[in-house]
Design a protein around this motif. Sequence first.
Motif, PDB file in Angstrom:
ATOM      1  N   UNK A  15      29.567   0.752  35.177  1.00 15.11           N
ATOM      2  CA  UNK A  15      30.819   0.579  34.445  1.00 15.11           C
ATOM      3  C   UNK A  15      31.087   1.816  33.596  1.00 15.11           C
ATOM      4  N   UNK A  16      32.348   2.185  33.490  1.00 18.59           N
ATOM      5  CA  UNK A  16      32.748   3.265  32.583  1.00 18.59           C
ATOM      6  C   UNK A  16      32.765   2.682  31.176  1.00 18.59           C
ATOM      7  N   UNK A  17      31.962   3.238  30.315  1.00 17.55           N
ATOM      8  CA  UNK A  17      31.872   2.730  28.951  1.00 17.55           C
ATOM      9  C   UNK A  17      32.141   3.892  28.011  1.00 17.55           C
ATOM     10  N   UNK A  18      32.999   3.660  27.044  1.00 18.43           N
ATOM     11  CA  UNK A  18      33.417   4.740  26.150  1.00 18.43           C
ATOM     12  C   UNK A  18      32.348   5.056  25.108  1.00 18.43           C
ATOM     13  N   UNK A  19      32.428   6.272  24.582  1.00 21.27           N
ATOM     14  CA  UNK A  19      31.529   6.655  23.499  1.00 21.27           C
ATOM     15  C   UNK A  19      31.735   5.760  22.274  1.00 21.27           C
ATOM     16  N   UNK A  21      32.337   2.508  22.348  1.00 14.78           N
ATOM     17  CA  UNK A  21      31.533   1.299  22.587  1.00 14.78           C
ATOM     18  C   UNK A  21      30.047   1.569  22.365  1.00 14.78           C
ATOM     19  N   UNK A  22      29.607   2.735  22.780  1.00 13.74           N
ATOM     20  CA  UNK A  22      28.204   3.105  22.588  1.00 13.74           C
ATOM     21  C   UNK A  22      27.897   3.200  21.095  1.00 13.74           C
ATOM     22  N   UNK A  23      28.759   3.909  20.375  1.00 13.85           N
ATOM     23  CA  UNK A  23      28.580   4.069  18.927  1.00 13.85           C
ATOM     24  C   UNK A  23      28.594   2.716  18.219  1.00 13.85           C
ATOM     25  N   UNK A  24      29.514   1.837  18.601  1.00 12.78           N
ATOM     26  CA  UNK A  24      29.596   0.518  17.965  1.00 12.78           C
ATOM     27  C   UNK A  24      28.321  -0.296  18.181  1.00 12.78           C
ATOM     28  N   UNK A  25      27.731  -0.192  19.357  1.00 11.23           N
ATOM     29  CA  UNK A  25      26.487  -0.923  19.629  1.00 11.23           C
ATOM     30  C   UNK A  25      25.347  -0.389  18.752  1.00 11.23           C
ATOM     31  N   UNK A  26      25.272   0.928  18.586  1.00 14.23           N
ATOM     32  CA  UNK A  26      24.248   1.505  17.709  1.00 14.23           C
ATOM     33  C   UNK A  26      24.499   1.077  16.265  1.00 14.23           C
ATOM     34  N   UNK A  27      25.737   1.092  15.853  1.00 17.70           N
ATOM     35  CA  UNK A  27      26.075   0.678  14.478  1.00 17.70           C
ATOM     36  C   UNK A  27      25.738  -0.789  14.245  1.00 17.70           C
ATOM     37  N   UNK A  28      25.960  -1.631  15.244  1.00 17.78           N
ATOM     38  CA  UNK A  28      25.575  -3.049  15.127  1.00 17.78           C
ATOM     39  C   UNK A  28      24.066  -3.174  14.977  1.00 17.78           C
ATOM     40  N   UNK A  29      23.330  -2.379  15.744  1.00 15.20           N
ATOM     41  CA  UNK A  29      21.866  -2.417  15.648  1.00 15.20           C
ATOM     42  C   UNK A  29      21.423  -2.056  14.234  1.00 15.20           C
ATOM     43  N   UNK A  30      22.004  -1.013  13.685  1.00 14.21           N
ATOM     44  CA  UNK A  30      21.634  -0.587  12.331  1.00 14.21           C
ATOM     45  C   UNK A  30      22.055  -1.619  11.286  1.00 14.21           C
ATOM     46  N   UNK A  31      23.219  -2.209  11.458  1.00 16.02           N
ATOM     47  CA  UNK A  31      23.670  -3.277  10.560  1.00 16.02           C
ATOM     48  C   UNK A  31      22.728  -4.472  10.631  1.00 16.02           C
ATOM     49  N   UNK A 134      14.886   5.899  17.515  1.00 11.28           N
ATOM     50  CA  UNK A 134      14.661   6.596  18.774  1.00 11.28           C
ATOM     51  C   UNK A 134      15.922   6.596  19.633  1.00 11.28           C
ATOM     52  N   UNK A 135      16.546   5.454  19.760  1.00 14.93           N
ATOM     53  CA  UNK A 135      17.765   5.343  20.580  1.00 14.93           C
ATOM     54  C   UNK A 135      18.881   6.175  19.972  1.00 14.93           C
ATOM     55  N   UNK A 136      19.063   6.095  18.647  1.00 12.03           N
ATOM     56  CA  UNK A 136      20.092   6.904  17.994  1.00 12.03           C
ATOM     57  C   UNK A 136      19.861   8.388  18.290  1.00 12.03           C
ATOM     58  N   UNK A 137      18.627   8.821  18.211  1.00 10.49           N
ATOM     59  CA  UNK A 137      18.302  10.213  18.499  1.00 10.49           C
ATOM     60  C   UNK A 137      18.609  10.603  19.937  1.00 10.49           C
ATOM     61  N   UNK A 138      18.283   9.723  20.859  1.00  5.74           N
ATOM     62  CA  UNK A 138      18.535  10.013  22.283  1.00  5.74           C
ATOM     63  C   UNK A 138      20.025  10.034  22.606  1.00  5.74           C
ATOM     64  N   UNK A 139      20.801   9.323  21.806  1.00  6.23           N
ATOM     65  CA  UNK A 139      22.243   9.217  22.085  1.00  6.23           C
ATOM     66  C   UNK A 139      23.096  10.082  21.161  1.00  6.23           C
ATOM     67  N   UNK A 140      22.475  10.930  20.398  1.00  5.93           N
ATOM     68  CA  UNK A 140      23.208  11.686  19.370  1.00  5.93           C
ATOM     69  C   UNK A 140      24.438  12.407  19.924  1.00  5.93           C
ATOM     70  N   UNK A 141      24.381  12.870  21.135  1.00  8.83           N
ATOM     71  CA  UNK A 141      25.528  13.559  21.721  1.00  8.83           C
ATOM     72  C   UNK A 141      26.691  12.646  22.067  1.00  8.83           C
ATOM     73  N   UNK A 142      26.434  11.337  22.119  1.00 11.23           N
ATOM     74  CA  UNK A 142      27.496  10.392  22.494  1.00 11.23           C
ATOM     75  C   UNK A 142      28.039   9.646  21.281  1.00 11.23           C
ATOM     76  N   UNK A 143      27.442   9.890  20.121  1.00  8.75           N
ATOM     77  CA  UNK A 143      27.869   9.152  18.927  1.00  8.75           C
ATOM     78  C   UNK A 143      28.779  10.000  18.129  1.00  8.75           C
TER      79      UNK A 143
END
Length: 143
Positions: A15-19, A21-31, A134-143
Amino acid sequence: MKYDDLLRSGRIRREQITNTEIRQAVERAERDLKTARMIMAADWDWGFAVTYNAILQASRAYMFAQGFRPASVEAHKNTFAFMRLAMGKDHEELIAYFDRMRNKRNQAIYDVAGLITETEARNLFSKATGFVKLIRGRLSGKL
């Protein structure tokens, strides 16, 4: 490709998923980690469940960044099956632990109140905190 079996069996889909959506999922994890920290002492079961959700959201963010989404049926199980492949041997034991905690969370939420001990909740929280970073670090370019 390492995801072919999961794709063929319908456990994940491309699926095409936008940056966003990716950022929101990371933010939910941190919240969720912040929320879990606040409620942990009052209720180990719910602290554990919210911590688990942080792990799930970080995993989903990583999955989204690879261009995949879990199937709706058994979505949590499928997410961890994907993560086991995506994270490789270095993190295999950690992902297997998270998958076992998925089962424990189900029992704690749906079957047995008071099932989660302080030690279990704190251990999961500790591992989850490192995992989300770890995940935030791996995804830093997409956030």
